[in-house]
Design a protein around this motif. Structure first.
Motif, PDB file in Angstrom:
ATOM      1  N   THR A   1       4.581   5.434   8.866  1.00  0.00           N
ATOM      2  CA  THR A   1       3.643   6.168   8.015  1.00  0.00           C
ATOM      3  C   THR A   1       2.201   6.082   8.515  1.00  0.00           C
ATOM      4  O   THR A   1       1.297   6.600   7.872  1.00  0.00           O
ATOM      5  CB  THR A   1       3.690   5.622   6.569  1.00  0.00           C
ATOM      6  OG1 THR A   1       3.359   4.226   6.623  1.00  0.00           O
ATOM      7  CG2 THR A   1       5.058   5.804   5.940  1.00  0.00           C
TER       8      THR A   1
ATOM      9  N   GLU B   1      -4.175   4.215  20.821  1.00  0.00           N
ATOM     10  CA  GLU B   1      -2.913   4.198  21.586  1.00  0.00           C
ATOM     11  C   GLU B   1      -2.663   5.564  22.227  1.00  0.00           C
ATOM     12  O   GLU B   1      -2.075   5.652  23.306  1.00  0.00           O
ATOM     13  CB  GLU B   1      -1.725   3.790  20.702  1.00  0.00           C
ATOM     14  CG  GLU B   1      -1.780   2.352  20.155  1.00  0.00           C
ATOM     15  CD  GLU B   1      -1.369   1.265  21.163  1.00  0.00           C
ATOM     16  OE1 GLU B   1      -1.234   1.553  22.366  1.00  0.00           O
ATOM     17  OE2 GLU B   1      -1.201   0.104  20.719  1.00  0.00           O
TER      18      GLU B   1
ATOM     19  N   THR C   1       0.833  -1.199   0.000  1.00  0.00           N
ATOM     20  CA  THR C   1       0.000   0.000   0.000  1.00  0.00           C
ATOM     21  C   THR C   1       0.872   1.255   0.000  1.00  0.00           C
ATOM     22  O   THR C   1       0.612   2.215  -0.735  1.00  0.00           O
ATOM     23  CB  THR C   1      -0.908   0.006   1.253  1.00  0.00           C
ATOM     24  OG1 THR C   1      -1.530  -1.266   1.344  1.00  0.00           O
ATOM     25  CG2 THR C   1      -1.937   1.094   1.204  1.00  0.00           C
TER      26      THR C   1
HETATM   27  N1  LIG Z   1       6.930  -2.427  18.290  1.00  0.00           N
HETATM   28  C1  LIG Z   1       6.080  -1.849  19.098  1.00  0.00           C
HETATM   29  O1  LIG Z   1       6.449  -1.336  20.162  1.00  0.00           O
HETATM   30  C2  LIG Z   1       4.629  -1.778  18.721  1.00  0.00           C
HETATM   31  C3  LIG Z   1       3.774  -0.923  19.419  1.00  0.00           C
HETATM   32  C4  LIG Z   1       2.436  -0.818  19.017  1.00  0.00           C
HETATM   33  C5  LIG Z   1       1.980  -1.565  17.947  1.00  0.00           C
HETATM   34  N2  LIG Z   1       2.850  -2.404  17.303  1.00  0.00           N
HETATM   35  C6  LIG Z   1       2.402  -3.199  16.174  1.00  0.00           C
HETATM   36  O2  LIG Z   1       1.965  -2.345  15.146  1.00  0.00           O
HETATM   37  C7  LIG Z   1       1.028  -3.040  14.323  1.00  0.00           C
HETATM   38  C8  LIG Z   1      -0.107  -2.113  13.989  1.00  0.00           C
HETATM   39  O3  LIG Z   1       0.421  -1.016  13.301  1.00  0.00           O
HETATM   40  P1  LIG Z   1      -0.360  -0.317  12.086  1.00  0.00           P
HETATM   41  O4  LIG Z   1      -1.753  -0.084  12.492  1.00  0.00           O
HETATM   42  O5  LIG Z   1       0.484   0.801  11.649  1.00  0.00           O
HETATM   43  O6  LIG Z   1      -0.428  -1.492  11.010  1.00  0.00           O
HETATM   44  P2  LIG Z   1      -0.001  -1.642   9.485  1.00  0.00           P
HETATM   45  O7  LIG Z   1       1.451  -1.556   9.333  1.00  0.00           O
HETATM   46  O8  LIG Z   1      -0.669  -2.897   9.047  1.00  0.00           O
HETATM   47  O9  LIG Z   1      -0.651  -0.403   8.733  1.00  0.00           O
HETATM   48  C9  LIG Z   1      -2.032  -0.306   8.569  1.00  0.00           C
HETATM   49  C10 LIG Z   1      -2.449  -0.226   7.093  1.00  0.00           C
HETATM   50  O10 LIG Z   1      -2.205   1.078   6.613  1.00  0.00           O
HETATM   51  C11 LIG Z   1      -1.454   1.024   5.390  1.00  0.00           C
HETATM   52  N3  LIG Z   1      -0.682   2.268   5.381  1.00  0.00           N
HETATM   53  C12 LIG Z   1       0.493   2.521   5.994  1.00  0.00           C
HETATM   54  N4  LIG Z   1       0.818   3.816   5.849  1.00  0.00           N
HETATM   55  C13 LIG Z   1      -0.155   4.393   5.116  1.00  0.00           C
HETATM   56  C14 LIG Z   1      -0.394   5.713   4.657  1.00  0.00           C
HETATM   57  N5  LIG Z   1       0.430   6.714   4.975  1.00  0.00           N
HETATM   58  N6  LIG Z   1      -1.503   5.948   3.932  1.00  0.00           N
HETATM   59  C15 LIG Z   1      -2.392   4.953   3.665  1.00  0.00           C
HETATM   60  N7  LIG Z   1      -2.233   3.686   4.078  1.00  0.00           N
HETATM   61  C16 LIG Z   1      -1.128   3.405   4.805  1.00  0.00           C
HETATM   62  C17 LIG Z   1      -0.678  -0.242   5.494  1.00  0.00           C
HETATM   63  O11 LIG Z   1      -0.298  -0.723   4.243  1.00  0.00           O
HETATM   64  C18 LIG Z   1      -1.678  -1.165   6.185  1.00  0.00           C
HETATM   65  O12 LIG Z   1      -2.573  -1.673   5.222  1.00  0.00           O
HETATM   66  C19 LIG Z   1       0.606  -4.265  15.097  1.00  0.00           C
HETATM   67  O13 LIG Z   1       1.178  -5.404  14.507  1.00  0.00           O
HETATM   68  C20 LIG Z   1       1.194  -4.042  16.475  1.00  0.00           C
HETATM   69  O14 LIG Z   1       1.558  -5.246  17.106  1.00  0.00           O
HETATM   70  C21 LIG Z   1       4.149  -2.513  17.657  1.00  0.00           C
END
Ligand SMILES: NC(=O)c1ccc[n+]([C@@H]2O[C@H](COP(=O)([O-])OP(=O)(O)OC[C@H]3O[C@@H](n4cnc5c(N)ncnc54)[C@H](O)[C@@H]3O)[C@@H](O)[C@H]2O)c1
Length: 383
Positions: A130, A185, A44
């Motif tokens: 992002t 969050e 994406t």
């Molecule tokens: N490492 C850590 O400390 C920590 C903390 C909190 C959450 N997490 C993890 O983060 C994940 C959730 O993160 P998320 O919600 O970012 O998930 P994600 O990475 O799946 O992103 C969500 C969706 O948005 C799309 N996307 C990304 N940037 C975009 C943009 N700028 N415009 C349009 N679409 C975009 C992606 O392709 C995806 O389909 C979970 O797996 C969770 O376990 C990790």
């Protein structure tokens, strides 16, 4: 034998990071601008920003190789890590001078971080989150990981990036549901440590959701910035003294006691932040039932959840799931529950004695409260 490992990384708030005139990305994580960059992103993000990413590096005279992963939590697995590692091999990356760049949401940066932590026992990398969840949580901490055999983040490491670049311009293309996902969050942080942040969400939450943190409304300019600043600053303040989680009582684990099992059990139906929202609703009700939080504050929290279009309950929140989730959290927290419970809004205390009955009563309360997307009059627990 005694050794110490000091950690230092930059979390940089920047604007228009893909503008070739902006040095941040070209120089990030390296002493001098590397001649090559391995850039990992997802499908994406590549569709939306791939051309600008390529153009940026071309304009800077940097040879960039893009590695594109499938998007979504369903693809956050060890196979994705192997795919990234194979790309490192194919490119023959230098071990220290060519930091990898991960551009994407929390899923992408967790995968890239894990791949970098294990490749030659540690390859430097840079994160460009992002998504909102990436910019206030996943992208700024030290944890990496992938899901394994139905368990959330079961394989992973603590491996901070050299630098994190936060550019709110990316949020302009994020679907509203994913903004709400990140707001969950932010709400977590507000509830455990920042009453003012809670009040900002209470007053401006729906507008932030609509405007995607782009501060379009001149009458309230600066709110989006203040919310991001407080969320990021608060998160870093919680992480810094306990980066390796030696202390397992962590306020930022609020909303993460029941949610890992819930999120995985209904994957991909609930996003991470949505599962966290359900968990926060549950523990808010438990706090209220224990007399730690007033009914008025409980209702304010539930109203903010609903204003942010976040769920407070889910049909999967049945007794068996609550029991299994609690048991796994006890294992994860080394034999004790250490469940953060809010005491009003903005403060927290830890409990080791939350009972199954309390959780069930809270789930039942939330289900029967109504206003949720389920059939009128259906009783809890449902089949
Ligand atoms: N490492 C850590 O400390 C920590 C903390 C909190 C959450 N997490 C993890 O983060 C994940 C959730 O993160 P998320 O919600 O970012 O998930 P994600 O990475 O799946 O992103 C969500 C969706 O948005 C799309 N996307 C990304 N940037 C975009 C943009 N700028 N415009 C349009 N679409 C975009 C992606 O392709 C995806 O389909 C979970 O797996 C969770 O376990 C990790």
């Amino acid at each position: 034998m005694r050794a110490q490992h000091a950690v230092e990384y930059a979390v940089v708030r920047t604007r228009d990071v893909l503008d070739p005139a902006n040095d941040d990305l070209a120089k990030a994580g390296a002493e001098s601008e590397p001649a090559r960059r391995c850039v990992v992103t997802d499908r994406t993000v590549e569709r939306l920003y791939g051309d600008r990413l390529r153009a940026y590096f071309q304009a800077r005279g940097i040879e960039a190789r893009l590695v594109v992963l499938d998007s979504g939590e369903e693809n956050k697995n060890i196979g994705a890590v192997m795919h990234v590692v194979e790309a490192f091999d194919a490119l023959g990356l230098l071990r220290r001078q060519e930091p990898v760049v991960g551009v994407g949401g929390g899923v992408l940066t967790d995968i890239v971080g894990f791949a970098c932590s294990t490749y030659r026992r540690g390859l430097p990398y840079v994160k460009v989150p992002t998504t909102l969840i990436g910019q206030v949580d996943a992208g700024i901490g030290a944890k990496t990981g992938v899901d394994h055999r139905g368990h959330k983040n079961r394989l992973g490491s603590y491996f901070p990036a050299r630098a994190v670049l936060l550019d709110p311009a990316f949020l302009a293309t994020l679907p509203e549901r994913h903004i709400a996902n990140g707001l969950a969050e932010i709400l977590k942080l507000a509830l455990v440590r920042d009453r003012r942040l809670f009040e900002l969400l209470e007053q401006h939450g729906p507008r932030l959701l609509r405007e995607r943190f782009q501060d379009l409304n001149p009458a309230a300019a600066g709110v989006a910035d203040e919310v991001l600043q407080r969320a990021i600053g608060g998160m870093l303040a919680e992480l810094e003294p306990n980066l390796w989680e030696d202390e397992l009582e962590r306020a930022v684990d609020y909303g993460h006691s029941i949610s890992p099992a819930l999120e995985m059990s209904v994957l991909p139906e609930l996003l991470h932040g949505e599962a966290v929202a359900v968990d926060m609703a549950l523990t808010t009700v438990v706090s209220c039932d224990r007399g730690l939080t007033s009914a008025a504050d409980r209702d304010r929290v539930l109203e903010v959840l609903s204003a942010l279009k976040l769920p407070a309950t889910h049909p999967a929140c049945r007794p068996e799931l609550l029991d299994a989730a609690l048991a796994d959290t006890v294992r994860h927290r080394d034999g004790r529950q250490r469940i953060p419970l809010t005491t009003g809004v903005g403060t927290v205390r830890f409990a080791d004695d939350v009972t199954r009955d309390e959780l069930r009563a809270a789930a039942e309360f939330l289900w029967n409260r109504g206003g949720e997307p389920h059939e009128e009059g259906s009783r809890w627990p449902m089949n």
